[in-house]
Motif scaffolding. Structure first.
Motif: not given
Length: 341
Positions: A134-141
């Motif tokens: 999922q390029p260009g995406t950051v997942e947050t916790w």
């Protein structure tokens, strides 16, 4: 549709004070560096395309109307870092950011790094293959508090201490482009580079944008657009960043020219780069879709960017016209008097 232009930071906007904890995209953010290529003049379209081609089989996108515009393929950088927080909250994010370089008119260069944030389905680190898918995406916790994140992201200085920094990849790509052997580095005009940081939030209500002048070189945009328009929100930000840089550069020339104090010929010489490099590139909203074009036009009206641009361009042209008139008067033959040989 509403638009606000503010001379001071707009922090803690009520519409963004809600915590979001969903699996879908929460918001997008980016940083745009805008400046001039180190070259003696505008590059032809083919030369610009060669400059922005990273390798075989990866041609850039090109537009010829209404102004030459070339966009390099995206490059991606993996990140594992803390999210910006105005209150010191420790929110970890893992994923990738996307960097793109564009050149308008063969000479105005923009390096843009962006990412979209979404809440991770699992609060544990997954293999990189998951994030690369999922390029260009950051997942947050954890949940993203948009107002808090925007306030911290917009603030100076740039992110440090393991916090997400979108300026670094842009500077890296700009340095690569500026170091190309295709550029002669013989430019006589060296305007300041500007940085525009933006945050876009999906909004089912009325779209809006808040444009803020944080400092001479750093400006910010807070954008709310319909969810279906979110993937194109960065196009609006790129357009505003380009025209904001054009206006800032033109105002800088006028400030340095010493109008009313310096000799008229010296004033015109200082203002000449406005004609050579800036004025022809002013085409706000030229490549935006209907929704974003409407928001761009309203932002222009409320912020006064185009009105200030028109006034500044008129001032430059008036100085050039006055210099031509004064030169013609000096060169006009003096009428002879009766009795003079």
């Amino acid at each position: 549709m509403s638009v606000t232009s503010q001379p001071k930071p707009a922090l803690g906007t009520p519409a963004l004070s809600v915590s979001v904890d969903v699996a879908g995209p929460v918001l997008a953010l980016g940083e745009i560096r805008t400046g001039l290529l180190p070259h003696s003049g505008p590059l032809p379209s083919d030369a610009t395309a060669d400059l922005l081609t990273p390798g075989p089989g990866r041609p850039p996108r090109r537009w010829e109307r209404p102004v030459a515009h070339v966009a390099a393929p995206h490059s991606f950088t993996g990140v594992d870092c803390w999210m910006p927080s105005a209150v010191g909250r420790r929110l970890r994010g893992v994923g990738t950011v996307s960097t793109e370089v564009r050149v308008t008119g063969g000479q105005v260069v923009q390096a843009h790094t962006r990412t979209g944030l979404r809440v991770a389905g699992q609060k544990r680190r997954l293999p990189w293959s998951h994030y690369l898918a999922q390029p260009g995406t950051v997942e947050t916790w954890g949940p993203v508090r948009a107002a808090e994140l925007a306030e911290a992201f917009f603030a100076e200085p740039a992110a440090s201490g393991g916090v997400l920094d979108l300026g670094g990849p842009s500077v890296h790509r700009l340095n690569q482009i500026r170091g190309s052997a295709r550029l002669d580095r013989l430019q006589t005009y060296r305007p300041e580079q500007t940085r525009l940081r933006w945050v876009a939030v999906p909004e089912t209500g009325t779209p809006s944008v808040v444009f803020t002048l944080r400092s001479r070189a750093v400006h910010t945009l807070l954008v709310r657009v319909p969810p279906e328009v979110m993937p194109q929100a960065d196009e609006l930000c790129l357009d505003i960043a380009l025209h904001d840089w054009l206006l800032s550069s033109l105002l800088g020339l006028i400030e340095r020219a010493g109008i009313g104090r310096a000799d008229r010929s010296a004033v015109v010489a200082t203002l000449a780069p406005a004609v050579d490099h800036l004025i022809h590139a002013w085409l706000p909203g030229a490549r935006l879709g209907p929704v974003l074009a409407e928001l761009r036009a309203e932002a222009d009206r409320v912020s006064g960017l185009s009105a200030q641009w028109a006034s500044a361009v008129s001032r430059v042209r008036d100085q050039i016209a006055l210099a031509a008139v004064e030169q013609a008067v000096r060169q006009r033959p003096r009428p002879s008097r009766v009795g003079e040989p």
